[in-house]
Motif scaffolding. Structure first.
Motif, mmCIF file in Angstrom:
data_model
loop_
_atom_site.group_PDB
_atom_site.id
_atom_site.type_symbol
_atom_site.label_atom_id
_atom_site.label_comp_id
_atom_site.label_asym_id
_atom_site.label_seq_id
_atom_site.Cartn_x
_atom_site.Cartn_y
_atom_site.Cartn_z
ATOM 1 N N ASN A 143 -4.829 -1.438 -1.787
ATOM 2 C CA ASN A 143 -5.264 -0.977 -0.472
ATOM 3 C C ASN A 143 -4.776 -1.962 0.588
ATOM 4 O OD1 ASN A 143 -6.567 1.300 -1.396
ATOM 5 N ND2 ASN A 143 -8.584 0.344 -1.462
ATOM 6 N N PHE A 144 -4.450 -1.446 1.761
ATOM 7 C CA PHE A 144 -3.874 -2.281 2.813
ATOM 8 C C PHE A 144 -4.774 -3.459 3.170
ATOM 9 C CE2 PHE A 144 -2.531 -3.473 7.087
ATOM 10 C CZ PHE A 144 -1.151 -3.459 6.963
ATOM 11 N N ASN A 173 -8.175 5.112 3.578
ATOM 12 C CA ASN A 173 -7.475 4.113 2.764
ATOM 13 C C ASN A 173 -5.969 4.141 2.979
ATOM 14 O OD1 ASN A 173 -9.680 2.890 1.509
ATOM 15 N ND2 ASN A 173 -9.796 4.492 -0.050
ATOM 16 N N ASN A 174 -5.419 5.307 3.301
ATOM 17 C CA ASN A 174 -3.971 5.398 3.503
ATOM 18 C C ASN A 174 -3.641 6.495 4.513
ATOM 19 O OD1 ASN A 174 -3.880 7.940 1.951
ATOM 20 N ND2 ASN A 174 -4.229 6.619 0.176
ATOM 21 N N ASP A 207 0.876 -1.169 0.000
ATOM 22 C CA ASP A 207 0.000 0.000 0.000
ATOM 23 C C ASP A 207 0.914 1.220 0.000
ATOM 24 O OD1 ASP A 207 -1.698 2.100 0.463
ATOM 25 O OD2 ASP A 207 -2.772 1.166 2.115
ATOM 26 N N GLY A 215 1.175 4.257 0.410
ATOM 27 C CA GLY A 215 0.810 5.509 1.044
ATOM 28 C C GLY A 215 1.269 5.500 2.485
ATOM 29 N N PHE A 216 2.461 4.925 2.702
ATOM 30 C CA PHE A 216 2.950 4.675 4.058
ATOM 31 C C PHE A 216 4.411 5.078 4.151
ATOM 32 C CE2 PHE A 216 3.700 1.594 7.686
ATOM 33 C CZ PHE A 216 2.722 2.093 8.524
ATOM 34 N N GLN A 221 -5.631 4.409 9.538
ATOM 35 C CA GLN A 221 -5.596 3.747 8.240
ATOM 36 C C GLN A 221 -6.295 2.405 8.364
ATOM 37 O OE1 GLN A 221 -1.701 3.322 6.556
ATOM 38 N NE2 GLN A 221 -2.390 2.105 4.821
ATOM 39 N N SER A 265 4.784 -4.169 3.282
ATOM 40 C CA SER A 265 3.961 -2.980 3.442
ATOM 41 C C SER A 265 3.849 -2.541 4.895
ATOM 42 C CB SER A 265 2.561 -3.229 2.863
ATOM 43 O OG SER A 265 1.858 -2.026 2.686
ATOM 44 N N ASN A 281 0.566 -1.977 -6.317
ATOM 45 C CA ASN A 281 -0.002 -1.078 -5.319
ATOM 46 C C ASN A 281 -1.454 -1.461 -5.047
ATOM 47 O OD1 ASN A 281 -0.310 1.067 -3.559
ATOM 48 N ND2 ASN A 281 -0.734 2.547 -5.184
#
Length: 257
Positions: free
Chosen positions: A80-81, A167-168, A39, A41-42, A146, A98, A78
């Motif tokens: 979503n977690f 989502n992130n 994911d 966005g981390f 998140q 991730s 990529n």
């Protein structure tokens, strides 16, 4: 040129073509590819570089180094977690890198490698917020998290808290900046990176980490062979100094584990 010679030439060309096609097919089948879900966005573990559009970060450098050590080509996907573990279960990806915390609940669904990073949960609030100093102070407050993370799970345990899942991590921080929530609960290095990037103008970290957490690379429950290969490669990267090099690059200090 006689018809007989022409026919022989055609046969030779066809045989050569089939031979080359066979070599190509064989070469493709022996190529080893490791499909890795993340994911992105981390930050600083995984995020998309604005200029190159490539996925970068500590996890990305580490999984690529592990893949190289194992002789695999790493392909990043990529996601979503909350879709990462299901992705392993349906074999759409081979591994997850991730910032995933090793928990007993997750171990029921996936295999984890040895821990490669130690973290913990902390709180981020706006700079002018002096009412929240620790996790106890979050009771009855609006908290951004998140989705699918241990931060989300812990926030839901706080009495009368209104937990909003995003989502992130960047979306959670944006909601804090906009004033839609009182605090963000997330992993300490992610919170520290956000504060560093914003120049401490918008937010600050408060309180001590809630608990020690360890990150691991996840693979499908039945894929014990891949987990073993990753563990071996991780040990080798720690011995040859590559792990430390990647760690210092992203965190500015030598690893504690």
């Amino acid at each position: 040129m006689s018809k007989k010679i022409m026919s022989l030439l055609i046969i030779v060309v066809l045989i050569a073509s089939f031979g080359l096609a066979g070599c190509s097919k064989e070469g493709a089948s022996t190529a080893k590819v490791l499909k890795v879900g993340t994911d992105a966005g981390f930050a600083p573990f995984e995020f998309q570089d604005e200029k190159s559009k490539e996925y970068v970060g500590f996890d990305m450098d580490l999984i690529k180094a592990l893949g190289k050590q194992m002789g695999y080509e790493v392909q990043i996907q990529n996601m979503n977690f909350d879709g990462l573990i299901p992705g392993l279960e349906v074999n759409s990806i081979d591994a997850v890198a991730s910032g995933m915390t090793i928990t007993e609940a997750r171990k029921q669904k996936v295999n984890f490698t040895k821990p490669y990073y130690q973290a913990g949960l902390t709180i981020v609030v706006k700079n002018d917020n002096n009412a929240i100093k620790n996790f106890k102070d979050l009771e009855g407050k609006k908290i951004a998290v998140q989705i699918g993370t241990t931060g989300a799970a812990e926030a839901k345990k706080i009495k009368d808290a209104q937990v909003r899942e995003f989502n992130n991590a960047p979306e959670a921080f944006m909601e804090l900046k906009a004033g839609g929530v009182d605090a963000v609960v997330n992993d300490k290095p992610v919170n520290e990176y956000y504060i560093a990037q914003s120049g401490s103008k918008d937010a600050k970290a408060v309180g001590e980490p809630l608990q020690a957490e360890e990150y691991g690379i996840a693979v499908a429950k039945k894929n014990t062979e891949l987990a073993g290969k990753l563990d071996k490669a991780l040990d080798e990267l720690k011995k040859n100094g590559e792990y430390e090099k990647i760690y210092v690059k992203w965190f500015g200090k030598k690893p504690g584990i």
